[in-house]
Design an enzyme around this catalytic site. Sequence first.
Site, PDB file in Angstrom:
ATOM      1  N   HIS A 189      -1.795   3.507   1.225  1.00 36.75           N
ATOM      2  CA  HIS A 189      -2.494   2.396   0.564  1.00 36.75           C
ATOM      3  C   HIS A 189      -3.965   2.289   0.950  1.00 36.75           C
ATOM      4  O   HIS A 189      -4.563   1.214   0.851  1.00 36.75           O
ATOM      5  CB  HIS A 189      -1.777   1.082   0.877  1.00 36.75           C
ATOM      6  CG  HIS A 189      -1.742   0.112  -0.276  1.00 36.75           C
ATOM      7  ND1 HIS A 189      -2.532  -1.020  -0.328  1.00 36.75           N
ATOM      8  CD2 HIS A 189      -1.021   0.112  -1.416  1.00 36.75           C
ATOM      9  CE1 HIS A 189      -2.289  -1.684  -1.444  1.00 36.75           C
ATOM     10  NE2 HIS A 189      -1.379  -1.014  -2.134  1.00 36.75           N
ATOM     11  N   GLU A 213       0.860   9.152  -0.143  1.00 39.83           N
ATOM     12  CA  GLU A 213      -0.036   8.610  -1.169  1.00 39.83           C
ATOM     13  C   GLU A 213      -1.248   7.915  -0.578  1.00 39.83           C
ATOM     14  O   GLU A 213      -1.143   7.184   0.401  1.00 39.83           O
ATOM     15  CB  GLU A 213       0.745   7.630  -2.048  1.00 39.83           C
ATOM     16  CG  GLU A 213      -0.097   6.956  -3.120  1.00 39.83           C
ATOM     17  CD  GLU A 213       0.738   6.083  -4.033  1.00 39.83           C
ATOM     18  OE1 GLU A 213       0.193   5.081  -4.542  1.00 39.83           O
ATOM     19  OE2 GLU A 213       1.932   6.384  -4.257  1.00 39.83           O
ATOM     20  N   GLU A 239      -4.765   6.436  -8.050  1.00 40.00           N
ATOM     21  CA  GLU A 239      -4.620   5.157  -8.736  1.00 40.00           C
ATOM     22  C   GLU A 239      -5.948   4.429  -8.875  1.00 40.00           C
ATOM     23  O   GLU A 239      -6.097   3.572  -9.743  1.00 40.00           O
ATOM     24  CB  GLU A 239      -3.603   4.272  -8.027  1.00 40.00           C
ATOM     25  CG  GLU A 239      -4.045   3.745  -6.676  1.00 40.00           C
ATOM     26  CD  GLU A 239      -2.953   2.958  -5.975  1.00 40.00           C
ATOM     27  OE1 GLU A 239      -3.124   1.743  -5.811  1.00 40.00           O
ATOM     28  OE2 GLU A 239      -1.928   3.564  -5.605  1.00 40.00           O
ATOM     29  N   ASP A 261      -3.655   5.994 -13.403  1.00 41.28           N
ATOM     30  CA  ASP A 261      -2.984   4.794 -13.922  1.00 41.28           C
ATOM     31  C   ASP A 261      -3.325   4.683 -15.397  1.00 41.28           C
ATOM     32  O   ASP A 261      -4.498   4.644 -15.769  1.00 41.28           O
ATOM     33  CB  ASP A 261      -3.464   3.562 -13.148  1.00 41.28           C
ATOM     34  CG  ASP A 261      -2.669   2.318 -13.487  1.00 41.28           C
ATOM     35  OD1 ASP A 261      -2.593   1.971 -14.689  1.00 41.28           O
ATOM     36  OD2 ASP A 261      -2.147   1.673 -12.558  1.00 41.28           O
TER      37      ASP A 261
END
Length: 385
Positions: A189, A213, A239, A261
């Site tokens: 994140h 990620e 993202e 995204d």
Amino acid sequence: MTIADEITRVESFPVAPRWLFVRIETREGLVGWGEGSLEGYADVVRAAVDQFGEYLLGKDPSRIEDHWQVLTKGQFYRGGPVLASAVSGVDQALWDIAGKRLGVPVHELLGGAVRDRIRAYGWVGGDDPSEVADHIAAQMAVGLTAVKMNASGKMSRNGSVAELDGVVARVASAREVLGPDRDVAVDLHGRFTLATARRVVGLLEPLHPFFMEEPVVPENSHVIGHLVDATTIPIATGERLYSRQEFLPVLNAGIAIAQPDLSHAGGISEVRRIASLADTFDVQLAPHCPLGPLALAACLQVGFSTPNYLIQEQSIGIHYNKGAEVLDYVADTAPLAFVDGGFERLTGPGLGIEIDESAVRMASAGWERWQNPIWRHADGSVAEW
């Protein structure tokens, strides 16, 4: 020159929990839906959609690529998440109209299906190993074979021994429940520095995460190659990257999985191009989608026509969904039902789902702005959320 049909109305609807739906109507009565959700900035994106709507009124809805070019390049200042999200919602809605006009799902307009189903993963929460195990069991109960979890909560800048041990304990708990035949992806994140991320990947390698990620924040993408070279775990990111140009450096750096995204990165039109670019680097696509039903349907339409598509994120039951759920705005939930750990090929026209317009309008009337929390380190400085 008289056009066959023209756009007569462009509307946008902020709805709970944190989404923005776009509705485009034509003179012939066709209605297309898209999703321009940008979490925390729905009202700002809505203003951009309104401005784009002024240009689109009276235009031929079938000229999707030309509209995409004008909306992304027609003004001197361009790019960024707000404008890209507004374009995404419009783009999805125009593809929805195109499919409905011809009576076919969008993936047939993108070259036809290359697969019959798409594997999906679900989100699991929990701050301690026992909670992680319970949440994974719930995902397995609905048939999913893959999950993703946050590696941690707030992280100190250099990662304490206790913090790193906690990451390992949670992932180990997940691996124990999942066994060797199911997968767990781990989301950093953007909360980790490069140095701390390098430390944690070595500790997690024996647990074989499906992928790791967003190990660093997107503005530090220029250093992600150092992490790629430090581990055998597949590295995923994207993202918070909004164009082919922004993906090129991380592809060159050796990431294994690209995560654009569909509601942030220019919609169906641009993500198809990102997928093709990724394919030239032998990189798989796993689009980011902790969003609403329209974003999910748009992802699936791309996925059914894209060879290098790995897996699909979806947010049914995710902990962020407070006030509404993914399927609350869908008239018929059957197309988005889980089958054998994923989604069957969508066969309905356009995006393949039917939106309950009355539910959307009612939810929008009671809209309350969503904001992510602001985290701070022990010394009072801002921390990554």
